[in-house]
Motif scaffolding. Sequence first.
Motif, PDB file in Angstrom:
ATOM      1  N   MET A   1      -1.746  -2.277  40.375  1.00 14.87           N
ATOM      2  CA  MET A   1      -1.363  -1.107  41.137  1.00 14.87           C
ATOM      3  C   MET A   1       0.048  -0.710  40.726  1.00 14.87           C
ATOM      4  O   MET A   1       0.919  -1.545  40.592  1.00 14.87           O
ATOM      5  N   ARG A   2       0.239   0.600  40.544  1.00 16.34           N
ATOM      6  CA  ARG A   2       1.541   1.128  40.167  1.00 16.34           C
ATOM      7  C   ARG A   2       1.744   2.464  40.868  1.00 16.34           C
ATOM      8  O   ARG A   2       0.835   3.273  40.956  1.00 16.34           O
ATOM      9  N   LEU A   3       2.950   2.696  41.365  1.00 15.30           N
ATOM     10  CA  LEU A   3       3.308   3.976  41.963  1.00 15.30           C
ATOM     11  C   LEU A   3       3.842   4.906  40.883  1.00 15.30           C
ATOM     12  O   LEU A   3       4.631   4.488  40.042  1.00 15.30           O
ATOM     13  N   GLU A   4       3.414   6.140  40.920  1.00 12.76           N
ATOM     14  CA  GLU A   4       3.958   7.161  40.037  1.00 12.76           C
ATOM     15  C   GLU A   4       4.457   8.316  40.882  1.00 12.76           C
ATOM     16  O   GLU A   4       3.884   8.627  41.918  1.00 12.76           O
ATOM     17  N   VAL A   5       5.540   8.940  40.419  1.00 14.19           N
ATOM     18  CA  VAL A   5       6.098  10.092  41.125  1.00 14.19           C
ATOM     19  C   VAL A   5       6.074  11.299  40.197  1.00 14.19           C
ATOM     20  O   VAL A   5       6.377  11.194  39.014  1.00 14.19           O
ATOM     21  N   ASP A   6       5.684  12.420  40.754  1.00 15.58           N
ATOM     22  CA  ASP A   6       5.778  13.701  40.051  1.00 15.58           C
ATOM     23  C   ASP A   6       7.138  14.275  40.438  1.00 15.58           C
ATOM     24  O   ASP A   6       7.303  14.855  41.512  1.00 15.58           O
ATOM     25  N   ARG A   7       8.116  14.078  39.594  1.00 17.28           N
ATOM     26  CA  ARG A   7       9.497  14.470  39.928  1.00 17.28           C
ATOM     27  C   ARG A   7       9.645  15.979  40.119  1.00 17.28           C
ATOM     28  O   ARG A   7      10.549  16.420  40.815  1.00 17.28           O
ATOM     29  N   SER A   8       8.755  16.752  39.546  1.00 20.85           N
ATOM     30  CA  SER A   8       8.831  18.201  39.745  1.00 20.85           C
ATOM     31  C   SER A   8       8.425  18.590  41.166  1.00 20.85           C
ATOM     32  O   SER A   8       8.790  19.660  41.640  1.00 20.85           O
ATOM     33  N   ARG A   9       7.688  17.727  41.848  1.00 20.83           N
ATOM     34  CA  ARG A   9       7.261  18.001  43.222  1.00 20.83           C
ATOM     35  C   ARG A   9       8.192  17.363  44.256  1.00 20.83           C
ATOM     36  O   ARG A   9       8.315  17.851  45.369  1.00 20.83           O
ATOM     37  N   ALA A  33      14.354   6.606  43.689  1.00 22.48           N
ATOM     38  CA  ALA A  33      14.578   5.496  42.765  1.00 22.48           C
ATOM     39  C   ALA A  33      13.573   4.397  43.078  1.00 22.48           C
ATOM     40  O   ALA A  33      13.374   4.047  44.245  1.00 22.48           O
ATOM     41  N   PHE A  34      12.945   3.903  42.035  1.00 24.91           N
ATOM     42  CA  PHE A  34      12.004   2.798  42.194  1.00 24.91           C
ATOM     43  C   PHE A  34      12.780   1.491  42.163  1.00 24.91           C
ATOM     44  O   PHE A  34      13.500   1.226  41.210  1.00 24.91           O
ATOM     45  N   LEU A  35      12.623   0.696  43.203  1.00 21.75           N
ATOM     46  CA  LEU A  35      13.153  -0.654  43.167  1.00 21.75           C
ATOM     47  C   LEU A  35      12.227  -1.508  42.315  1.00 21.75           C
ATOM     48  O   LEU A  35      12.662  -2.357  41.561  1.00 21.75           O
ATOM     49  N   ARG A  36      10.937  -1.242  42.475  1.00 21.00           N
ATOM     50  CA  ARG A  36       9.875  -1.828  41.648  1.00 21.00           C
ATOM     51  C   ARG A  36       8.755  -0.809  41.658  1.00 21.00           C
ATOM     52  O   ARG A  36       8.392  -0.299  42.706  1.00 21.00           O
ATOM     53  N   ASP A  37       8.205  -0.484  40.509  1.00 22.85           N
ATOM     54  CA  ASP A  37       7.087   0.460  40.495  1.00 22.85           C
ATOM     55  C   ASP A  37       5.751  -0.249  40.449  1.00 22.85           C
ATOM     56  O   ASP A  37       4.729   0.334  40.730  1.00 22.85           O
ATOM     57  N   ALA A  47       2.927   0.598  49.586  1.00 19.91           N
ATOM     58  CA  ALA A  47       2.696   1.622  48.560  1.00 19.91           C
ATOM     59  C   ALA A  47       1.735   2.685  49.069  1.00 19.91           C
ATOM     60  O   ALA A  47       1.975   3.885  48.896  1.00 19.91           O
ATOM     61  N   ARG A  48       0.666   2.257  49.706  1.00 18.80           N
ATOM     62  CA  ARG A  48      -0.295   3.234  50.259  1.00 18.80           C
ATOM     63  C   ARG A  48       0.360   4.079  51.349  1.00 18.80           C
ATOM     64  O   ARG A  48       0.134   5.293  51.428  1.00 18.80           O
ATOM     65  N   ALA A  49       1.193   3.471  52.175  1.00 20.19           N
ATOM     66  CA  ALA A  49       1.886   4.216  53.227  1.00 20.19           C
ATOM     67  C   ALA A  49       2.837   5.246  52.626  1.00 20.19           C
ATOM     68  O   ALA A  49       2.931   6.373  53.123  1.00 20.19           O
ATOM     69  N   ALA A  50       3.524   4.888  51.561  1.00 17.30           N
ATOM     70  CA  ALA A  50       4.447   5.827  50.906  1.00 17.30           C
ATOM     71  C   ALA A  50       3.704   7.043  50.383  1.00 17.30           C
ATOM     72  O   ALA A  50       4.143   8.181  50.559  1.00 17.30           O
ATOM     73  N   VAL A  51       2.570   6.812  49.750  1.00 22.50           N
ATOM     74  CA  VAL A  51       1.750   7.915  49.235  1.00 22.50           C
ATOM     75  C   VAL A  51       1.279   8.795  50.392  1.00 22.50           C
ATOM     76  O   VAL A  51       1.339  10.020  50.328  1.00 22.50           O
ATOM     77  N   LEU A  59       3.687  11.470  45.183  1.00 18.27           N
ATOM     78  CA  LEU A  59       3.389  10.095  44.796  1.00 18.27           C
ATOM     79  C   LEU A  59       1.908   9.879  44.648  1.00 18.27           C
ATOM     80  O   LEU A  59       1.107  10.498  45.351  1.00 18.27           O
ATOM     81  N   ARG A  60       1.566   8.956  43.737  1.00 18.01           N
ATOM     82  CA  ARG A  60       0.170   8.542  43.630  1.00 18.01           C
ATOM     83  C   ARG A  60       0.123   7.099  43.153  1.00 18.01           C
ATOM     84  O   ARG A  60       1.057   6.610  42.500  1.00 18.01           O
ATOM     85  N   LEU A  61      -0.946   6.435  43.488  1.00 19.32           N
ATOM     86  CA  LEU A  61      -1.203   5.062  43.050  1.00 19.32           C
ATOM     87  C   LEU A  61      -2.150   5.087  41.860  1.00 19.32           C
ATOM     88  O   LEU A  61      -3.142   5.800  41.888  1.00 19.32           O
ATOM     89  N   VAL A  62      -1.801   4.328  40.839  1.00 18.94           N
ATOM     90  CA  VAL A  62      -2.691   4.198  39.678  1.00 18.94           C
ATOM     91  C   VAL A  62      -2.900   2.725  39.378  1.00 18.94           C
ATOM     92  O   VAL A  62      -2.125   1.895  39.748  1.00 18.94           O
TER      93      VAL A  62
END
Length: 62
Positions: A1-9, A33-37, A47-51, A59-62
Amino acid sequence: MRLEVDRSRCEGHGLCAGAAPSLLDLDDDGELAFLRDEGADSDADQARAAVRVCPVVALRLV
């Protein structure tokens, strides 16, 4: 599991950092800022709560 951010959004609301304090933080400029992605299984709930709380769906989980 990894968090990704769309910085444009991302608008820097910080709700995700509040929901996942061991994974995310806002820097002094309000940038996400990711402390850990890549989280351990124990971080999956955070991670799910953040999304889920992101008001601009940056944010999305991949």
